[in-house]
Structure formats: structure tokens, C-alpha cells
Design a protein around this motif. Structure first.
Motif, short mmCIF file in Angstrom:
data_model
loop_
_atom_site.label_atom_id
_atom_site.label_comp_id
_atom_site.label_asym_id
_atom_site.label_seq_id
_atom_site.Cartn_x
_atom_site.Cartn_y
_atom_site.Cartn_z
N GLU A 189 0.80 -1.22 0.00
CA GLU A 189 0.00 0.00 0.00
C GLU A 189 0.83 1.28 0.00
OE1 GLU A 189 -2.52 -0.25 3.38
OE2 GLU A 189 -3.75 -1.87 2.55
N ASP A 190 2.01 1.24 0.66
CA ASP A 190 2.78 2.47 0.81
C ASP A 190 4.22 2.17 1.15
OD1 ASP A 190 2.81 1.86 3.62
OD2 ASP A 190 0.84 2.77 3.79
N ALA A 223 1.97 7.07 -0.01
CA ALA A 223 1.00 6.13 -0.59
C ALA A 223 1.36 5.84 -2.04
CB ALA A 223 -0.40 6.71 -0.49
N ASN A 255 -2.15 -4.40 5.65
CA ASN A 255 -0.76 -4.03 5.88
C ASN A 255 -0.15 -4.85 7.00
OD1 ASN A 255 1.20 -2.41 4.78
ND2 ASN A 255 0.28 -0.49 5.41
N SER A 277 -9.24 -3.63 4.63
CA SER A 277 -9.12 -2.16 4.71
C SER A 277 -9.45 -1.62 6.10
CB SER A 277 -10.05 -1.51 3.69
OG SER A 277 -11.41 -1.82 3.98
#
Length: 317
Positions: A189-190, A223, A255, A277
Motif C-alpha cells: 500500500e505504501d 502512498a 498491511n 481495509s
């Protein structure tokens, strides 16, 4: 329909329900056009809401396995079919995971395995601590010290050389220092950079986004599809995995699962993207990744199904 499968009269035990649901799924996979099988399955599902829930859970596990056919998972009414669904799912997950692992092995100068934390001393005397399931590529020349974090996360204790900046690239993000202590994590995700001491500049490579400069006790979260967000990070939080702790603050469950996968001797998958999420916060012991997973998933209002000791499926309750 005459059937050797249980009908639900005495199968309220959760594990037994999953067994029966798996038997129905395998029978349907073996004869998808058999209307008697479909009618029998529907009657079993309609008999009790718990049956419907068990079949939905088994169906999600089957989806994780990539919808393998019955010839890949041999059916026998004398066997425990959940084990065979689990084996198929695990095989599929491992097959999907093996290619990036091979690529990581070929590209990395230094690499860690499941649950392994490793200190690496570089040619300039700088020390890199690699978290489990992480890999780096090292490129040093006379004027530049450059690391690419290919996977996972690492903590950097950099020897100060004002004329030779030290940079770490990870997922399209670059962190540049002359001498400092900081961590970098790259995920699906990041990319996160957190500073323990000194100074670091964080930028998105090749993008018209102003770089962000961090002070000790700050982190930058970049992000994959957005800008750079700066926030506070306690020194205790930064690379807490070096002390065997997973400290998370308002991170997505997906994550967290990605990070726990580096410590679990198998595969953890999420069958419900919406659950992935969910935001969670906590402090967990990495020496016991399965227990940590249970705790964080419960916090996210989900549940963990152990198909085998090596394959854990995260789904809704």
C-alpha cells in the motif's frame, strides 16, 4: 436426494460443519451439472443459517486456492475434505509466492528468511538491520552510497560522510541522508520512512511532488497512489521489530497481515478485501505471529481459520 453426506441434524460443531460444507463443495466441483447434487446442497444450506455460513466460508477458501478442479483434490467420503481443500489452497498460495521469492533471491545482495532478523555491515562501516522477509541491493561507488530495498523493511545506522550522501530507494520513493539512523519499509500500500536521529529527505522519484524533510521522531508515509503524509513516531515505535515487537497505529489489516507473513512459517491470506481495509492499532509479540494475528484480526472484527498450521485464512465473523 439420497446422500451419504450429513444433513445437519447433528452437525452443529463448527469444525464438523466445515467438513460437511467441504464435502458438498467437492461433490459439486466433481459434477457441476448434476441437478440432484445442487438440490441436495441447497436443501442442506436452507436447513440452518449455520450451514449457509459454513458453505460461504469454505467457498471463500476455495477461491483463495484459485478454483482448483476436483482432479487436483481427490474426493473420498472416508477422508477429511477440509484437509484437502487446505492442501490445495496452500499449494496455490505457495505457487503464487515462489516467483517473486526467486526474483528477490536473484536481485538481493543481502536477504533474510522467515522470522530472521540480520545485521549487515556495509563497506563504509554503516550497519543495516534487515527485518524478516527483506532484501536489499547495494550499489556503492566513489561518489554515491545507494541501497535499494527490494522487499520488507530495514533500519539504517549510517556513517556520516558529507561528500558521499547515502540514499535508500524503495517502491519509487527515495530517502537521502549524509549520516543518521532511520527505518524504511516498503509494502503493497505504501512506503514508510521513520527517523530516529539526524535528518532525512524523502521524495517520490520522478514525480513533481516537493520532497519532505523529517526531524527525529517523525515519519513520512508515501502512498502508492498519493502524496507524502508526515506524522509523529515515537522512538520506541521506530523499527520496534528489532526488539521483537510489532507496534502499529491506525494501519490497515492488510498491511499488518503483510508484515506478519514475514514471521509466519507458511501463508496468511485475507479472503475478504473489505476486512483488509479495516484500521487497527496495537502492540504485538512477533515471536508468536499466529497469536498476534488472532489478536489483531479480533480487533478488526474478523476471524482466523486455520486450514493447516501453515495456511491461515482471515475472514469475517
Amino acid at each position: 436426494m439420497e446422500s451419504d453426506l450429513k444433513t445437519g441434524e447433528n452437525d452443529n460443531d463448527g469444525e464438523l460443519l466445515l467438513d460437511v460444507a467441504a464435502e458438498w463443495l467437492l461433490r459439486l466441483e466433481a459434477a457441476p451439472g448434476d441437478m440432484n447434487v445442487r438440490a441436495g446442497l441447497q436443501a442442506w444450506i436452507d436447513a440452518d443459517p449455520a450451514h449457509a455460513d459454513a458453505y460461504a466460508r469454505i467457498s471463500r477458501m476455495w477461491s483463495v486456492a484459485g478454483h482448483m478442479s476436483e482432479r487436483d483434490v481427490r474426493y473420498s467420503s472416508r477422508r477429511r475434505p477440509v484437509v484437502f481443500v487446505a492442501t490445495a489452497a496452500l499449494a496455490a498460495c505457495l505457487l503464487l509466492a515462489i516467483f517473486p521469492t526467486v526474483e528477490l533471491y536473484l536481485k538481493s545482495d543481502y536477504l533474510t528468511g522467515t522470522g530472521e532478523v540480520r545485521n549487515v555491515t556495509l563497506a563504509d562501516g554503516s550497519v543495516v538491520t534487515l527485518d524478516a522477509g527483506s532484501g536489499i541491493d547495494v550499489r556503492f561507488d566513489d561518489g554515491l552510497r545507494q541501497i535499494e530495498l527490494l522487499q520488507g523493511q530495514a533500519f539504517f545506522d549510517i556513517v556520516e560522510m558529507p561528500n558521499r550522501p547515502f540514499s535508500v530507494d524503495a517502491g519509487g520513493v527515495r530517502a537521502t541522508v549524509t549520516g543518521t539512523k532511520f527505518s524504511v519499509r516498503t509494502g503493497a500500500e505504501d512506503v514508510t520512512v521513520a527517523l530516529a536521529s539526524g535528518g532525512v529527505e524523502v521524495m517520490r522519484i520522478g514525480a513533481a511532488v516537493a520532497p519532505v524533510r523529517l526531524a527525529p521522531g517523525e515519519r513520512a508515509i508515501v502512498a502508492r497512489s498519493g502524496g507524502i503524509e508526515k506524522s509523529k513516531a515515537t522512538i520506541a515505535e521506530i523499527a520496534a521489530w528489532r526488539r521483537g515487537r510489532l507496534i502499529i497505529r491506525n494501519e490497515t489489516l492488510a498491511n499488518v497481515v503483510e508484515r506478519l507473513n514475514s514471521y509466519h512459517p507458511g501463508v496468511i491470506v485475507i479472503s475478504d478485501p473489505a476486512l483488509g481495509s479495516t484500521r487497527v492499532t496495537g502492540n504485538f509479540d512477533l515471536a508468536h505471529p499466529a497469536e498476534a494475528l488472532d489478536a489483531v484480526v479480533r480487533a478488526g472484527k474478523g476471524s482466523v481459520i486455520r486450514l493447516t498450521p501453515y495456511l491461515l485464512v482471515v475472514g469475517g465473523r
